[in-house]
Design an enzyme around this catalytic site. Structure first.
Site, PDB file in Angstrom:
ATOM      1  N   SER A 132     -43.223  -0.656 -14.325  1.00 28.50           N
ATOM      2  CA  SER A 132     -42.189  -0.162 -13.056  1.00 28.50           C
ATOM      3  C   SER A 132     -42.525  -0.724 -11.952  1.00 28.50           C
ATOM      4  CB  SER A 132     -42.502   1.565 -12.994  1.00 28.50           C
ATOM      5  OG  SER A 132     -41.897   1.902 -11.891  1.00 28.50           O
ATOM      6  N   TYR A 157     -47.099   8.788 -11.509  1.00 30.70           N
ATOM      7  CA  TYR A 157     -46.385   8.208 -12.326  1.00 30.70           C
ATOM      8  C   TYR A 157     -46.606   6.733 -12.120  1.00 30.70           C
ATOM      9  CZ  TYR A 157     -42.273   5.685 -14.118  1.00 30.70           C
ATOM     10  OH  TYR A 157     -41.290   4.755 -14.843  1.00 30.70           O
TER      11      TYR A 157
END
Length: 340
Positions: A132, A157
């Protein structure tokens, strides 16, 4: 020969679109998803029906399995013997990771460990996995480049995605597993996630409700259209990572290794101001947004922008769908799917 591709997160936004493309080009696809209720499971089921609509007899199998259930996952690896694994399953969402960190530890760390073990023990020739843009964290040196350090994540995350890159590199180094990590930049388009800005904005704008505009609109995102993301993933499925023969341990390149592991940005390389994105959404929907300006949220970043030169050099592809085209396609799908 028809190859078997194991796609985790197959009922998700990217996973469902990828599964359809793989089936259309003649691959056999084994889809895995736990169909959890992080967002509306009915949307996930609708995506699965889209996959089934393009599947032929015997080339599509779906299993509802959570990655953290290692024994069930290993049975699937053993039965299907995939040549390629694309790991897109993860507990998604930056903001939710602040409320429920345990979900990220189980899915993104324990679960990814099981994927690596499955690849290691069952002769998988190519692992492509979702990282990501969030790994860049507090970095403000734009555009983001894979050679930059990613040591300052601002959400769990993001930390879990950096951990995935480290774990995959270790398996490449120890066991020779070819692994490619793709740092996705703000993916949007038809069949998108309801917790992301395009879906939240569309629902609120069409309902005449205010939209939350964080950091008072002073945000930039490298919005990347779903078809571009899928094309990049497909090309990496066809080209496993290799050792960088020029890797210098005295000046190590974070994007490559003396092992078959590589990391690439995959973004549009055209960062868009949040207020401009809202304007394009208003034009596509034919409605004006009511803007509720808010301060910056914890765990969020001000701007993202991708340098994708390395991906282009590796597979000859760079995302290029203009924001107006992508948002128009999204708006048409949204109105149709939700009968608005």
């Amino acid at each position: 020969m028809t190859r078997t591709v194991l796609v985790t997160g197959a009922a998700g936004f990217i996973g469902s679109a990828l599964s359809q493309r793989l089936l259309q080009q003649g691959d056999r696809v084994v889809g895995v998803d736990n169909l959890n209720s992080y967002y509306d499971p009915a949307l996930k089921q609708a995506r699965l029906r889209q996959i089934e609509a393009v599947a032929q007899e015997g080339n599509w199998r779906f299993e509802s399995v959570a990655l953290e259930h290692g024994e069930a996952l290993m049975k699937l690896f053993s039965a299907e013997k995939p040549q390629v694994v694309v790991n897109l399953a993860a507990q998604a969402g930056v903001r939710y990771s602040i409320e429920n960190p345990a979900a990220y530890i189980q899915s993104n760390l324990v679960g990814f460990g099981h994927i690596l073990e499955g690849c290691r023990h069952h002769g998988v020739g190519n692992l492509v996995y979702a990282s990501s843009s969030s790994v860049y964290g507090g970095n403000r040196n734009l555009p983001f480049d894979e050679r930059q350090p990613v040591n300052h994540p601002v959400s769990l995350y993001a930390a879990s995605k950096k951990a995935n890159e480290l774990m995959a590199h270790t398996y490449s180094h120890l066991y020779g597993l070819p692994a490619t990590g793709l740092r996705f930049f703000t993916v949007y388009g038809p069949w998108g996630r309801p917790d992301m800005a395009p879906m939240l904005f569309a629902r609120a704008i069409l309902a005449g409700e205010p939209i939350k505009v964080f950091n008072h609109g002073k945000m930039q995102r490298d919005f990347t259209y779903i078809d571009d993301i899928v094309e990049g993933v497909l090309r990496c499925c066809d080209k496993p990572a290799t050792i960088n023969p020029d890797f210098d341990p005295l000046q190590p390149d974070p994007a490559t290794a003396a092992a078959p592991h590589r990391v690439f940005n995959i973004g549009n390389s055209q960062p868009t101001e949040l207020l401009r994105f809202i304007e394009v959404m208003e034009q596509a929907l034919g409605c004006e947004a009511i803007k509720n300006f808010q301060p910056m949220q914890p765990g969020d970043v001000v701007a993202t922008a991708a340098n994708t030169a390395a991906l282009e050099d590796w597979v000859g592809f760079r995302p290029s769908t203009p924001i107006q085209v992508g948002v128009d396609r999204f708006a048409q799908w949204y109105r149709s799917f939700y009968s608005v």
